[in-house]
Design an enzyme around this catalytic site. Structure first.
Site, PDB file in Angstrom:
ATOM      1  CG  ASP A  87      -2.202   0.858   0.892  1.00 22.22           C
ATOM      2  OD1 ASP A  87      -2.148   1.677  -0.049  1.00 22.22           O
ATOM      3  OD2 ASP A  87      -3.216   0.738   1.602  1.00 22.22           O
TER       4      ASP A  87
HETATM    5  C1  BGC Z   1      -5.142   3.165   0.134  1.00 19.32           C
HETATM    6  C2  BGC Z   1      -5.357   2.144  -0.953  1.00 19.32           C
HETATM    7  C3  BGC Z   1      -5.280   2.808  -2.299  1.00 19.32           C
HETATM    8  C4  BGC Z   1      -3.937   3.487  -2.430  1.00 19.32           C
HETATM    9  C5  BGC Z   1      -3.705   4.137  -3.777  1.00 19.32           C
HETATM   10  C6  BGC Z   1      -3.917   4.023  -0.107  1.00 19.32           C
HETATM   11  O1  BGC Z   1      -3.883   5.110   0.746  1.00 19.32           O
HETATM   12  O2  BGC Z   1      -5.050   2.508   1.374  1.00 19.32           O
HETATM   13  O3  BGC Z   1      -6.602   1.516  -0.772  1.00 19.32           O
HETATM   14  O4  BGC Z   1      -5.511   1.873  -3.319  1.00 19.32           O
HETATM   15  O5  BGC Z   1      -3.843   4.479  -1.431  1.00 19.32           O
HETATM   16  O6  BGC Z   1      -4.448   5.281  -3.934  1.00 19.32           O
END
Ligand code: BGC
Length: 746
Positions: free
Chosen positions: A278
């Protein structure tokens, strides 16, 4: 020259792929991997946020050097095209980029939030909606979505409950698989256009106290049976990628959790896709107190099986050094890049022009009807006293439409709407004007927004209410109050909304409460003051039209709750699939706290698993939802009372529509395994379906459940089905089922 060589190699790879010669393809991929320099390998593992205009040139140069394998957060087709052409034509091996974006519940056209979609209990419709978004996004050049989000959560305080499919692993798995199918089809290309990403692996929905990013402690048996379940199904359905999570699980951050990524996902489940971190979660290993430096963070993450880093410089900055120091091997890099390149190949990215032509031939169809249908099927009717709904147009001279969310094009869309187009929104006010005409509609916003404590607008709302026959009050929470990092401790209506409703109720006119929210709210303070409650969640672009469809009686509500609604925050976590405990509660024996005599001996009250002040029941149980008609379930019958493990249990019952509206009932089948080597929940959802019935119609419904579906996983991930007594039951929600017991024998 360099590019010509590349085309030849990949041409060969792709021919091998399409002719099904997988062994050959694999060997070719191996030789390609061996030909790549270390910076090129590391580059494929590097997912980078799209640059600002000022940084664009240096970004393009990094692509030219092969240092970037994927880009996220770019939605401009021309820019994506520029990045791709640069990668294809100017990077050392001409490897195309994977382009990721959070296409979560819509792209331009926004569908209801995922939690709402789960309330439709209609995987086919969810699939159709996601397929629409996939086409829209693919047209912009996006080829990878960070969806579906498969975190099971039993905590409505957690802001990300909005993105989830709720509390139940079976329901969430059905919805998640529907989305994977929508994005990926049977083949990523040419049939389908987006790679999917199952996130956030794993148990992110169990953050302590519902506070985002918080610590998670979940026993392995619960991981296996609750949190892994939708992920296991997504893996079985060939989801192209997995994303790790921000939290730590049982003392080890998910992003460097070898047990999760390497041992469970890759080895035990044999998952062939790639795993991405993530956002910056490799760096965050330092904040967790798990790594001292970026180098150590990268070392731990790759050792745990993480293939790609999202938005960070641990992999790009440290992997080469770690290799030079002998801490990691080239084989490790190649193994990760192989997984990534396989997905790029399956996406048809190497046949770039052909892929573009395919996408151009498949424009998204107009999706408004679909978005409206999903919003209709997602809405849950929680209360309808005296059958006030549907409203009878002929008896309405004036209708007052009141509330901060009655005419807000943005806020009804919900969280994760980066690319959402507010021009597509139909608000309740727009739809009501269309339905009853501007001259019959009195609109008052009353409060500046849902959080406002400024009550000066309430007088105008009272004035509108006074001149109306009925008040439709649209309240809830703005999109920003749910979603990532947006947890809440109090789940009542924010701001002065409760006061607004209570004041309006003093007019003595009927109130239809419409709630738009990203989570279950606690409605106990307003429920007694209103005749009807229609829970719309954040319904997306077509929320207004869907609302009028339902309120006018053109459509009959059919949605059912995918998550238990608590009476109060103190009950959280409250969920239907709880364990029996050694002292199970019997709500009939509950003694209201006010009536307890003073100096009563400690053990005189029932010593059971309940709260003195509130008992054990939720406000609304899982699976609950009313309609304008009344369904009656006959007692179910089973085809036998003894089954072997390979048998199928057939459960039959009659479902009758006794009311005067046609409708669709979501029939829910639950089972219980009474005694096992690990304690099992008091009930578990095992099947559901929508059954449509005309007024007065009855149907015999037969449901076939393989006995094999009634097992569970032990801590090691072995599936067990133990003989003994079970029940299978059916009903309109988890709290109202009729069941029959039977035995499974060896
Ligand atoms: C979130 C994810 C997301 C990623 C990309 C993160 O902050 O937890 O769910 O896909 O950002 O935007």
């Amino acid at each position: 020259m360099r590019f010509g060589w590349m085309v030849l190699v990949w041409g060969f790879v792709l021919t091998a792929c399409s002719s099904g010669e997988e062994g050959k393809q694999s060997r070719e991929l191996d030789s390609m991997l061996r030909s790549m320099s270390v910076p090129e390998l590391v580059g494929q593992m590097n997912l980078v946020n799209s640059p600002s205009k000022e940084d664009e040139e240096s970004f393009l140069n990094a692509i030219r050097r092969g240092e970037i394998g994927g880009v996220l957060n770019e939605n401009n087709p021309e820019r994506i095209e520029l990045f791709q052409r640069t990668a294809l034509n100017e990077s050392p091996k001409g490897i195309p980029l994977i382009i990721g974006r959070d296409v979560i519940h819509g792209f331009k056209l926004i569908f209801p939030i995922n939690l709402a979609q789960a309330a439709s209990w209609n995987p086919d419709l969810v699939q159709a909606a996601a397929a629409h978004s996939a086409r829209e996004a693919a047209r912009a050049g996006i080829n990878w979505t960070f969806s579906p989000m498969l975190d099971i959560t039993r905590d409505p305080r957690w802001g990300r409950v909005a993105e989830s499919f709720g509390e139940d692993p079976f329901l969430a798995a059905q919805m998640g698989v529907a989305m994977v199918k929508a994005y990926q089809g049977d083949s990523l290309y040419p049939e389908s256009l987006l790679a999917a990403c199952a996130k956030h692996f794993a148990a992110y929905g169990a953050v302590e106290g519902g506070r985002d990013y918080n610590t998670v402690a979940v026993p392995r048996i619960d991981l296996e049976n609750i949190h892994f379940r939708p992920f296991r199904e997504a893996a079985k359905h060939s989801v192209a990628s997995f994303m790790t999570a921000f939290h730590e699980l049982n003392g080890v951050p998910a992003t460097a959790n070898r047990y999760l990524i390497q041992e469970t996902l890759k080895e035990q489940w044999g998952y062939p896709g790639f795993v991405v971190s993530d956002w910056a979660s490799v760096h965050e290993l330092k904040n967790h107190g798990f790594a001292t430096s970026d180098a150590e963070a990268a070392h731990l993450a790759i050792g745990a099986g993480l293939d790609m880093e999202m938005s960070g410089s641990c992999y790009s900055g440290e992997l080469e050094k770690l290799l030079a120091e002998g801490k990691i091997s080239r084989n490790q890099l190649e193994a990760s890049v192989r997984r990534i390149l396989e997905v790029k190949m399956k996406l048809g990215l190497f046949q770039y022009d052909e892929r573009r032509a395919t996408i151009a031939q498949r424009p998204p169809r107009k999706g408004e009807d679909l978005a409206r249908e999903l919003a209709v099927q997602s809405a849950v009717l929680l209360k309808n006293k005296g059958q006030i709904l549907p409203l009878k147009l002929e008896s309405i001279q004036q209708l007052a439409l009141i509330g901060p969310l009655a005419d807000n094009r943005y806020e009804q869309l919900g969280t994760w709407i980066f690319d959402g187009d507010t021009l597509l929104t139909v608000t309740p006010k727009m739809a009501f004007t269309n339905w009853i005409g501007a001259n019959k509609l009195l609109y008052e916003k009353a409060l500046a927004n849902t959080r406002s404590a400024d009550t000066r607008g309430i007088n105008a709302a009272l004035e509108a209410g006074r001149h109306s026959d009925v008040m439709v009050v649209v309240v809830g929470e703005e999109s920003i109050l749910s979603g990532e990092a947006h947890s809440r401790a109090h789940l009542g209506l924010p701001g002065a909304q409760t006061k607004l409703i209570q004041n309006l109720a003093e007019l003595g006119k009927p109130i239809v409460l419409v709630v738009m929210a990203g989570r279950p709210l606690v409605l106990s303070e307003v429920e007694p003051f209103v005749e009807a409650i229609l829970y719309l969640w954040h319904p997306g672009s077509m929320g207004g039209s869907a609302l009028v469809d339902l309120i006018s009686g053109k459509r009959n509500p059919s949605g059912k709750l995918p998550i238990t609604f608590p009476q109060t925050e103190g009950q959280i976590p409250i969920y239907y699939a709880h364990k029996n405990t050694g002292r199970p509660v019997d709500e009939r024996n509950h003694v209201p706290m006010e009536t307890i005599p003073e100096r009563l001996f400690q053990t005189s009250l029932p010593n059971t698993n309940h709260y003195l002040d509130i008992g054990s029941l939720p406000a609304y149980p899982f699976g609950y939802g009313l309609s304008y008609t009344e369904y009656a379930y006959s007692e179910p019958h089973l085809n036998s009372d003894t089954f072997s493990r390979s048998d199928t249990v057939e459960l039959t019952f009659i479902l009758q529509n006794r009311g005067s509206f046609a409708g669709e009932e979501i029939v829910q089948v639950y089972f219980r395994d009474f005694v096992a080597s690990r304690t099992r929940p008091v009930k578990e959802l095992v099947h559901f379906e929508r059954v449509s019935l005309q007024s007065g119609e009855e149907k015999q419904v037969k449901v076939a459940i393989p006995v094999q579906a009634l097992g569970f996983y032990n801590e090691e991930g072995n599936y067990l089905l133990e003989p003994g007594e079970f029940y299978l039951g059916v009903g309109p929600n988890e709290a109202s089922i009729q069941y029959q017991t039977f035995h499974v024998i060896d």
